[in-house]
Scaffold this motif. Structure first.
Motif, mmCIF file in Angstrom:
data_model
loop_
_atom_site.group_PDB
_atom_site.id
_atom_site.type_symbol
_atom_site.label_atom_id
_atom_site.label_comp_id
_atom_site.label_asym_id
_atom_site.label_seq_id
_atom_site.Cartn_x
_atom_site.Cartn_y
_atom_site.Cartn_z
ATOM 1 N N UNK A 138 12.805 15.271 50.204
ATOM 2 C CA UNK A 138 11.605 15.540 49.394
ATOM 3 C C UNK A 138 10.716 14.308 49.284
ATOM 4 N N UNK A 139 11.307 13.164 48.994
ATOM 5 C CA UNK A 139 10.481 11.978 48.778
ATOM 6 C C UNK A 139 9.841 11.488 50.069
ATOM 7 N N UNK A 140 10.494 11.744 51.198
ATOM 8 C CA UNK A 140 9.888 11.366 52.478
ATOM 9 C C UNK A 140 8.681 12.258 52.753
ATOM 10 N N UNK A 141 8.840 13.546 52.505
ATOM 11 C CA UNK A 141 7.704 14.465 52.696
ATOM 12 C C UNK A 141 6.547 14.090 51.782
ATOM 13 N N UNK A 142 6.857 13.717 50.546
ATOM 14 C CA UNK A 142 5.805 13.338 49.609
ATOM 15 C C UNK A 142 5.003 12.160 50.156
ATOM 16 N N UNK A 143 5.693 11.189 50.732
ATOM 17 C CA UNK A 143 5.002 10.028 51.279
ATOM 18 C C UNK A 143 4.013 10.398 52.370
ATOM 19 N N UNK A 144 4.471 11.168 53.344
ATOM 20 C CA UNK A 144 3.602 11.512 54.470
ATOM 21 C C UNK A 144 2.532 12.534 54.082
ATOM 22 N N UNK A 145 2.868 13.462 53.202
ATOM 23 C CA UNK A 145 1.857 14.422 52.746
ATOM 24 C C UNK A 145 0.764 13.725 51.940
ATOM 25 N N UNK A 146 1.151 12.770 51.112
ATOM 26 C CA UNK A 146 0.162 12.026 50.327
ATOM 27 C C UNK A 146 -0.759 11.233 51.246
ATOM 28 N N UNK A 147 -0.191 10.609 52.263
ATOM 29 C CA UNK A 147 -1.006 9.862 53.228
ATOM 30 C C UNK A 147 -1.985 10.793 53.933
ATOM 31 N N UNK A 148 -1.478 11.934 54.408
ATOM 32 C CA UNK A 148 -2.328 12.876 55.139
ATOM 33 C C UNK A 148 -3.453 13.408 54.260
ATOM 34 N N UNK A 149 -3.136 13.738 53.019
ATOM 35 C CA UNK A 149 -4.158 14.275 52.124
ATOM 36 C C UNK A 149 -5.186 13.203 51.770
ATOM 37 N N UNK A 150 -4.731 11.982 51.553
ATOM 38 C CA UNK A 150 -5.662 10.888 51.250
ATOM 39 C C UNK A 150 -6.651 10.685 52.397
ATOM 40 N N UNK A 155 -0.519 16.876 43.399
ATOM 41 C CA UNK A 155 -0.759 18.082 44.200
ATOM 42 C C UNK A 155 0.321 18.253 45.262
ATOM 43 N N UNK A 156 0.609 17.198 46.021
ATOM 44 C CA UNK A 156 1.603 17.344 47.090
ATOM 45 C C UNK A 156 3.010 17.514 46.517
ATOM 46 N N UNK A 157 3.269 16.907 45.368
ATOM 47 C CA UNK A 157 4.575 17.072 44.726
ATOM 48 C C UNK A 157 4.756 18.512 44.252
#
Length: 253
Positions: A65-77, A179-181
């Motif tokens: 979960x925390x790995x996905x949060x990192x990459x999803x946050x980067x992509x959304x930013x 949002x991504x969380x």
């Protein structure tokens, strides 16, 4: 007293050689110092990341979960128009958003079903605990991680915690990670419910636009939801490591 020009020339050459050696030594010492500082910062980050993993394992059997949060946050930013440098820093900071859960008792954290008001009060302390753990550092990465930990449960309409911030008073990092969380948590099994399907999760996210979440960020997420869904699926199927998160090269997002 006259100085032989040949002696003066020899002196100048010796002084120049000595100065060159001093400059070379200073350059080497500066490089070694920087490398040592980078190693210390990396070790510090790895230790905190592993603590975040430990906290996540208490709430998620896979820890992905925390790995996905990192990459999803980067992509959304990036899709929100933020710089690659900011997005990359957020990728590294976002996985520590729930590090404060390390301080929440299992009988609250892993309780099936709803929490009592008192238990909810205990659970909500994890935001401040996480910010306290991370906020003691002066390194930019950990300062951003502390900001994320403290603000990712704030809500656009001011009903969140721990400070009841509203609208643009909530830092962008917290608004993105919230949002991504939310999306990622909905689409994974939890101790108190099974995962929601993709369509249901997106509908629930949209329903909270302008309430819990920044409507501009939700709109951006929805415009790119296909790409973000594929990214999430790719990470889940081929779990990425700490080294992937820490890579200073922007991901292919």
């Amino acid at each position: 007293m006259k100085i032989d020009p040949r002696e003066a020339t020899q002196f100048d050459l010796a002084a120049a050689d000595q100065m060159e050696k001093i400059i070379s030594d200073l350059g080497r010492m500066y490089q070694e110092r920087n490398e040592a500082l980078q190693e210390v910062a990396h070790a510090h980050h790895e230790a905190l990341f592993l603590l975040a993993v430990a906290a996540d394992y208490r709430d998620d059997d896979t820890g992905v979960h925390i790995v996905r949060i990192g990459f999803l946050a980067e992509a959304l930013a990036l899709r929100l128009g933020q710089s690659k440098a900011y997005a990359l820093l957020l990728r590294k900071a976002a996985p520590m958003h729930d590090i404060g859960k390390i301080g929440i008792p299992d009988n609250v954290l892993k309780k099936p079903g709803g929490l009592t008001p008192k238990e909810r009060q205990v659970m909500n302390q994890h935001a401040a605990i996480g910010a306290d753990i991370l906020g003691k550092s002066r390194i930019a990465l950990f300062k951003l991680a502390a900001e994320v930990a403290l603000t990712h449960h704030e809500r656009w309409n001011g009903t969140g915690y721990p400070r009841g911030l509203a609208g643009a008073d909530i830092p962008l990092s917290g608004r993105i990670v919230s949002v991504v969380d939310f999306y990622d948590a909905l689409t994974m099994d939890r101790v108190y419910r099974p995962a929601f399907g993709e369509d249901k999760a997106l509908a629930m996210l949209q329903e909270q636009s302008g309430k819990a979440f920044d409507p501009a960020i939700v709109d951006c997420f929805m415009r790119h939801q296909g790409e973000l869904h594929d990214l999430r699926k790719r990470i889940t199927q081929s779990p990425m490591s700490f080294a992937d998160l820490m890579d200073s090269t922007p991901a292919d997002l």
